[in-house]
Design a protein around this motif. Structure first.
Motif, PDB file in Angstrom:
ATOM      1  N   ASN A  46       0.822  -1.166   0.003  1.00 37.23           N
ATOM      2  CA  ASN A  46       0.142   0.176  -0.056  1.00 37.23           C
ATOM      3  C   ASN A  46       0.843   1.122  -0.022  1.00 37.23           C
ATOM      4  O   ASN A  46       0.385   2.198  -0.247  1.00 37.23           O
ATOM      5  CB  ASN A  46      -0.796  -0.240   1.017  1.00 37.23           C
ATOM      6  N   THR A  76      -8.922  -7.965   2.205  1.00 33.86           N
ATOM      7  CA  THR A  76      -8.882  -6.577   2.080  1.00 33.86           C
ATOM      8  C   THR A  76     -10.280  -5.944   2.549  1.00 33.86           C
ATOM      9  O   THR A  76     -10.801  -4.873   2.610  1.00 33.86           O
ATOM     10  CB  THR A  76      -8.686  -5.626   0.689  1.00 33.86           C
ATOM     11  N   THR A  81      -7.154  -0.146   0.913  1.00 29.90           N
ATOM     12  CA  THR A  81      -6.012  -0.717   0.126  1.00 29.90           C
ATOM     13  C   THR A  81      -6.178   0.024  -1.029  1.00 29.90           C
ATOM     14  O   THR A  81      -6.942   0.368  -1.483  1.00 29.90           O
ATOM     15  CB  THR A  81      -6.471  -2.333  -0.012  1.00 29.90           C
TER      16      THR A  81
END
Length: 130
Positions: A46, A76, A81
């Motif tokens: 990320n 996620t 994300t």
């Protein structure tokens, strides 16, 4: 999958951003991935771009196991994300079981597909990126 010198060398993964805008992560052979390893990898993934989403190519060949907590984290679901899709490369019976379990039970929040080779996985991710 060739690992560049610029890759982040994490506990269970090598992770980097490709020149094509596709993030890549390769599981180290024999890794037993736990929640803390999933979190460590996700921080790096990320961090590549703050202002845009990008696909992630995951080379799961050679994985020994992945904990339930790590699988849940990687979906996620319920967290921020920057990834827009996952392509997971599998080969062994272990990586195939892990991949199918991830898709069937954990249900990732982004499009996810299993592949037996890198070229087809990259082609699929490029189409999603456009």
């Amino acid at each position: 999958m060739n690992i560049p010198d610029t890759a982040h060398n994490l506990t269970c993964y090598f992770t980097w951003m490709g020149e094509d805008g596709i993030a890549r992560t390769k599981v180290k052979p024999g890794s037993e991935v736990k929640l803390e390893h999933a979190q460590e990898n996700s921080v790096v993934v990320n961090s590549f771009y703050i202002d845009r989403k990008y696909p992630l190519l995951i080379d799961a060949r050679g994985i020994r196991s992945i904990s339930r907590d790590a699988r849940n984290f990687f979906t996620t679901n319920g967290r921020q994300t920057n990834t827009l899709a996952f392509a997971i490369i599998i080969d062994s019976s272990v990586s195939k079981v892990v991949g199918n379990f991830f898709l069937g039970i954990n249900k990732p929040a982004v499009p996810t597909k299993l592949f037996l080779d890198e070229p087809n996985a990259v082609e699929w991710l490029r189409k999603l990126k456009e």
